[in-house]
Design a protein around this motif. Structure first.
Motif: not given
Length: 321
Positions: A218-222
């Motif tokens: 679950d990768l975020s931009l951050e």
């Protein structure tokens, strides 16, 4: 009995020509005429149409099959015959690249139209007055209709029969021709969405490889920016400059392509596939998949899966059948 005239233009695509002849003839509710200007080149064989262009006069429906050379000029007499048929009230429809012939006759000016997705950009560039939609199976403008590839031509013909005689008649025509029942015109063409490109030698290559390896997280931009050791703003700028898209959009496209491969090759439940490629919820996965591909994951599987075995021993769930 209404007349369905098929215009066999030179260098016609054989399957596109055979489709309306097969469908309308087997429905037994139309008089079918194959019209043309001279001997027609259908690739593996030559065709001598029984009727000339005057056969379009009085036709209720005119079908224009695809042409194998979209750059070949369309003769003036063909354009004139099509315009005259339209002015007389005939319904005009094209299959696949037959849209180029309708466009040359000016019948698509100011209208939305479709053609095979491989030729869509060429159609849009050559005829800017036409609004080309490469993402649907067919477009019904009322009097003028266009369809995508050869299979979409089947859907268009059944759609025309349904408009004339109702759903039962269209279903009968489909069964007589041993074809699947009509798909909705707004369904997406099955365009090949390639794996997002990783530019060789690019400074982004190590990061993109890492994103591919970790797409299931679950990768975020951050998260992505942190791994790249840059700010989110800098990361967005670099992606736009080098890849023409944002980091998250690139990641979503990667996940959808991975999901397509799993839907084609396995019988794992849709929910499991969505989670495996990195979507946090089944709803988010289904919505994103339909937005990108044009149909649901289940519909995609039904269209493309080939004798797949259950993945990891997990049987298909009832909701995924």
């Amino acid at each position: 009995m209404p007349v369905a005239a098929i215009l066999a233009f030179d260098k016609v695509v054989p399957f596109d020509l055979a489709t309306p002849i097969e469908v309308f003839s087997r429905s037994r509710t139309y008089e079918v005429k194959v019209c043309g200007t001279a001997t027609v080149d259908a690739g593996a064989f030559k065709l001598q149409p029984p009727w000339g262009l005057d056969g379009l006069a009085g036709a209720d429906t005119v079908i224009v099959p695809g042409c194998s050379d979209v750059f070949a000029p369309v003769p003036d007499d063909v354009c004139t015959a099509l315009r005259s048929a339209a002015d007389a009230g005939a319904r005009i429809a094209s299959i696949c690249t037959g849209a180029f012939i309708l466009a040359a006759a000016g019948l698509l000016d100011g209208k939305r139209a479709t053609t095979h997705w491989l030729a869509a950009q060429v159609l849009a560039d050559r005829y800017p007055a036409v609004t080309v939609d490469p993402n649907v199976l067919y477009v019904d403008n009322g009097q003028v209709l266009t369809s995508a590839g050869a299979a979409a031509g089947l859907d268009l013909c059944l759609h025309l029969i349904r408009k004339d005689y109702g759903s039962a008649a269209a279903a009968d025509a489909a069964r007589l021709s041993v074809m699947p029942l009509e798909r909705e015109g707004g369904q997406a063409q099955f365009i090949v969405h390639p794996q997002p490109v990783v530019p060789q030698g690019s400074t982004m290559e190590p990061l993109l490889r890492w994103m591919i390896d970790n797409a299931g997280r679950d990768l975020s931009l951050e998260d992505i920016a942190g791994h790249a050791r840059v700010s989110a703003r800098t990361l967005n700028r670099r992606f736009r400059e080098q890849l023409g898209t944002s980091p998250l959009q690139w990641l979503h496209n990667l996940r959808i392509r991975q999901a397509q491969a799993l839907l084609e090759a396995t019988s794992a439940p849709v929910e499991l596939i969505g989670a495996r490629v990195g979507f946090g919820s089944p709803t988010a996965f289904r919505e994103r998949f339909k937005r990108v591909v044009g149909i649901s994951p289940t519909a995609y599987r039904l269209a493309f899966q080939s004798a797949a075995q259950p993945a990891d021993g997990v049987r298909q769930s009832a909701g995924d059948r």
